[in-house]
Design an enzyme around this catalytic site. Structure first.
Site, PDB file in Angstrom:
ATOM      1  CD1 TRP A   1      48.597  38.531  40.334  1.00  0.00           C
ATOM      2  CD2 TRP A   1      48.469  36.629  39.179  1.00  0.00           C
ATOM      3  NE1 TRP A   1      47.399  37.934  40.648  1.00  0.00           N
ATOM      4  CE2 TRP A   1      47.296  36.766  39.955  1.00  0.00           C
ATOM      5  CE3 TRP A   1      48.612  35.500  38.361  1.00  0.00           C
ATOM      6  CZ2 TRP A   1      46.278  35.814  39.933  1.00  0.00           C
ATOM      7  CZ3 TRP A   1      47.601  34.553  38.343  1.00  0.00           C
ATOM      8  CH2 TRP A   1      46.445  34.720  39.126  1.00  0.00           C
TER       9      TRP A   1
ATOM     10  NE  ARG B   1      50.408  43.980  32.622  1.00  0.00           N
ATOM     11  CZ  ARG B   1      49.956  43.810  31.394  1.00  0.00           C
ATOM     12  NH1 ARG B   1      49.396  44.820  30.757  1.00  0.00           N
ATOM     13  NH2 ARG B   1      50.032  42.650  30.782  1.00  0.00           N
TER      14      ARG B   1
ATOM     15  CD  GLU C   1      30.395  44.932  36.647  1.00  0.00           C
ATOM     16  OE1 GLU C   1      31.363  45.699  36.817  1.00  0.00           O
ATOM     17  OE2 GLU C   1      30.519  43.731  36.345  1.00  0.00           O
TER      18      GLU C   1
ATOM     19  CG  HIS D   1      12.489  29.592  42.148  1.00  0.00           C
ATOM     20  ND1 HIS D   1      11.417  28.738  42.190  1.00  0.00           N
ATOM     21  CD2 HIS D   1      12.092  30.662  41.408  1.00  0.00           C
ATOM     22  CE1 HIS D   1      10.415  29.241  41.493  1.00  0.00           C
ATOM     23  NE2 HIS D   1      10.799  30.416  41.008  1.00  0.00           N
TER      24      HIS D   1
ATOM     25  CE  LYS E   1      33.669  46.586  38.883  1.00  0.00           C
ATOM     26  NZ  LYS E   1      33.405  45.350  38.329  1.00  0.00           N
TER      27      LYS E   1
ATOM     28  CE  LYS F   1      41.508  47.479  34.276  1.00  0.00           C
ATOM     29  NZ  LYS F   1      40.199  47.812  34.859  1.00  0.00           N
TER      30      LYS F   1
ATOM     31  CD  GLU G   1      35.989  42.896  40.203  1.00  0.00           C
ATOM     32  OE1 GLU G   1      36.497  42.364  39.207  1.00  0.00           O
ATOM     33  OE2 GLU G   1      35.437  44.022  40.161  1.00  0.00           O
TER      34      GLU G   1
ATOM     35  CG  ASN H   1      54.745  39.885  31.558  1.00  0.00           C
ATOM     36  OD1 ASN H   1      55.342  39.790  32.618  1.00  0.00           O
ATOM     37  ND2 ASN H   1      54.235  41.029  31.140  1.00  0.00           N
ATOM     38  N   GLY H   2      53.743  35.604  30.935  1.00  0.00           N
ATOM     39  CA  GLY H   2      53.150  34.458  30.258  1.00  0.00           C
ATOM     40  C   GLY H   2      53.410  33.174  31.021  1.00  0.00           C
TER      41      GLY H   2
ATOM     42  CB  CYS I   1      53.417  39.569  34.875  1.00  0.00           C
ATOM     43  SG  CYS I   1      53.317  38.043  35.829  1.00  0.00           S
TER      44      CYS I   1
END
Length: 622
Positions: free
Chosen positions: A75, A27, A495, A518, A499, A617, A502, A101-102, A2
């Site tokens: 969001w 964001r 990482e 394994h 990427k 974000k 995402e 927001n929140g 948001c």
């Protein structure tokens, strides 16, 4: 998650609101809206589902006039992404509008009480309860109407309303009866006030303010800002007026805008890494003392020498940086390190002795889980330090000390330059701990020399872009990838896989290369590429054997290898050569082609590189 913007002054509010919302797109959001108050004191509320351009198109058809306004990107948490659930939300008989927001954790019980009082809800959000609750609190002040309410009445109503909320909020509020007033309040969700000449701005972070003002005020928890075009006053919810500090916003407008050279913020930020690494090291390496220097730790070398255990806590990409930090600190300083997912640490009760120190690793400084973990450790009396990119963020403010990354604004949702800056800072931190414990002067100088060369090595690694693009086109239609590395390059494998997940929505997993046999080796087939991160090091021969295991089962192999490595060229299907660096610096260099690989595969598949689906974000909810 948001985004909030607000404006009060002499210019057309809509222009700033739209531009500000565009700068907050990173964001993450699924709907957007603005509300302005015109000269006839009528609210104009415009909302749209989807991208901000949809909102801009509606405003083109039906302009919203006014010199005061608020905007929001949502969001979705409570209720699906619809126009009804998009912000801003009105309270009472459209007496006020708010953006939030929140998360309001007790919204359900408040909503039920407000319905019993006669309030009608138009959305499924937790945010709308805040708007109606403020109206309810004002009515209980025995005020005949909003028109007769004084400014102090409105402030009192807001204070009483937010005192009833449980959860987190960043709030900006407008009142129809007071077109010269804007109120902002925060608890756990960031808000910044920009101070201009006869105008003020509000935003979730500083990026929307760049180019409009370079004077900003960071609001802290439980603070309320009373804002007019000409004045800014800040008060604590319970303690009354406080003196606020105006800080200088040191961000160049080029940092938050795209130029013709780059198609996406992610690509721009990948190519900014040589400079962001130089900025991370600037003024922090002492050749004379063969150590690193940090001005903000707020703990003396004597105090830090007593530390016998380090906990690194983070989420997502920052957690991967922490894994690299574990290898570095344990090798350089012989100091035990644990890397904890913040979302798990906040609810655990691990035995932690008094000589343990916590480092919170975060790009935004607002990650809810990391903040909660930091608060829990601080509550138990442990020193808390932060590795953070955003000045004035909540985690940075609440930590006992810390180190800023100085990576500059990172707009792309998938972190790139912040990650390498985190690893760089952790390398310097490991050097610092090593030198105050048992590392020799000569070893310290060798590490510094290697660190100083790494920006140029990253610049060389960026020259693999064309080769990476060709590999990406070859494998872009595959639906599964495996990323494999050992020791320092195991976190790189994690990482790299993240990427790809995402931004391209391809299933990818990172593993220590030796763990393939394994279980995961069952996934190997001719449509599942394995990406080996294998520059020369102590376990190079072992990784080569792991590569041969994959080849023996018909799996295609992409190798990230050091320059001059001809042996791997004979085995791998595709090889991307990177500059040779010290083994402890390989994570910084070897991640570069993996960032580029994810970027080009996503581009080939038609994905929105900078704004991948479902992601945000700054993750400010649990």
């Amino acid at each position: 998650m948001c985004g909030i913007v607000g404006y009060i002054g002499n210019r057309n509010a809509t222009e700033f609101l739209l531009e500000g919302l565009r700068r907050l797109e990173y964001r993450g959001y699924d709907s957007a809206g603005i509300a302005t108050l015109d000269d006839n004191t009528e609210f104009h509320i415009t909302k749209a589902v989807g991208r901000i351009q949809n909102l801009a198109d509606r405003l083109e058809e039906t302009p919203a006039e006014g010199h005061i306004g608020i905007g929001h990107t949502r969001w979705a948490t409570h209720g699906p992404p619809t126009e009804e659930n998009a912000h801003p939300h009105a309270g009472g008989d459209d007496d006020i509008v708010i953006v939030h927001n929140g998360v309001i954790e007790n919204y359900s019980s408040i909503r039920q009480r407000l319905i019993e009082e006669g309030f009608v809800f138009k959305s499924a959000t937790d945010s709308e309860v805040v708007a109606h609750l403020i109206v309810s609190c004002l009515r209980k002040l025995d005020i005949d109407s909003f028109e007769t309410a004084t400014r102090d009445n409105l402030i009192t109503a807001v204070k009483r309303a937010i005192a009833k909320l449980r959860g987190t909020y960043g709030l900006v509020i407008l009142f129809k009866s007071h077109p010269d007033l804007m109120l902002a309040a925060r608890l756990g969700s960031p808000l910044v006030v920009g101070v201009g000449k006869n105008e003020h701005f509000v935003a979730s972070d500083a990026s929307p303010l760049v180019g409009y003002t370079d004077r900003i005020v960071y609001l802290a928890d439980h603070q309320i800002a009373v804002i007019t075009a000409n004045d800014l006053n800040v008060a604590h919810r319970d303690q009354g007026h406080i003196k606020h500090d105006i800080q200088v916003l040191d961000i160049d407008s080029n940092m938050v805008s795209l130029d013709d050279e780059y198609e996406h913020y992610m690509l721009k930020e990948i190519f900014e890494q040589p400079n962001s690494l130089r900025d991370a090291m600037r003024g922090r390496l002492s050749v004379d003392d063969a150590t690193a220097m940090f001005g903000g730790l707020n703990l003396s070398p004597q105090q830090l020498r007593q530390v016998n255990r380090v906990i690194l806590t983070a989420c997502g990409t920052s957690w991967h940086a922490g894994l690299v930090g574990e290898y570095l600190i344990e090798e350089f300083a012989r100091l035990p390190v644990e890397v904890e997912y913040a979302s798990e640490l906040r609810y655990r009760n691990p035995p932690v002795d008094n000589n343990t120190i916590l480092f919170s690793i975060t790009q935004s400084g607002e990650t809810a889980d990391t903040l909660a973990a930091q608060r829990e450790m601080k509550r138990k009396g442990h020193a808390t330090l932060a590795l953070c990119n955003v000045v004035g963020s909540t985690i940075a403010q609440e930590a006992d000390g810390g180190i800023y990354l100085h990576a500059g604004p990172e707009i792309g949702v998938a972190s790139t330059k912040a990650y390498t800056s985190q690893v760089c800072v952790l390398t310097m931190l490991a050097l610092y701990f090593g030198r105050i414990r048992n590392m020799s002067f000569g070893a310290g100088q060798r590490i510094i020399k290697a660190l100083q060369e790494v920006p140029d090595k990253v610049q060389e690694a960026l020259e693999t872009n064309d080769a990476v693009k060709r590999v990406a086109e070859k494998y872009a239609d595959c639906d599964n990838f495996l990323y494999l590395g050992r020791q320092y390059n195991f976190p790189t494998a994690l990482e790299g896989a993240l990427k790809l997940k995402e931004i391209s929505y391809i299933h990818a997993e990172g593993y220590p290369a030796a763990e393939m046999k394994h279980g995961p080796i069952a996934l190997v087939d001719d449509h599942t590429p394995s990406v080996f991160i294998m520059p020369h090091g102590n376990v190079y021969d072992k990784v080569m054997a792991n590569l041969e295991e994959i080849k023996a089962r018909g799996g295609p192999v992409i190798a990230i290898a050091g320059q001059g490595d001809n042996a791997v060229t004979e085995l791998a299907d595709d090889v991307i050569h990177i500059p040779v660096v010290e083994e402890f610096l390989q994570p910084i260099v070897s991640i570069i082609p993996l960032q580029l690989l994810a970027y080009h595969i996503a581009l080939h598949r038609g994905c929105d590189v900078d704004k991948p689906r479902n992601l945000a974000k700054s993750v400010t909810v649990e």
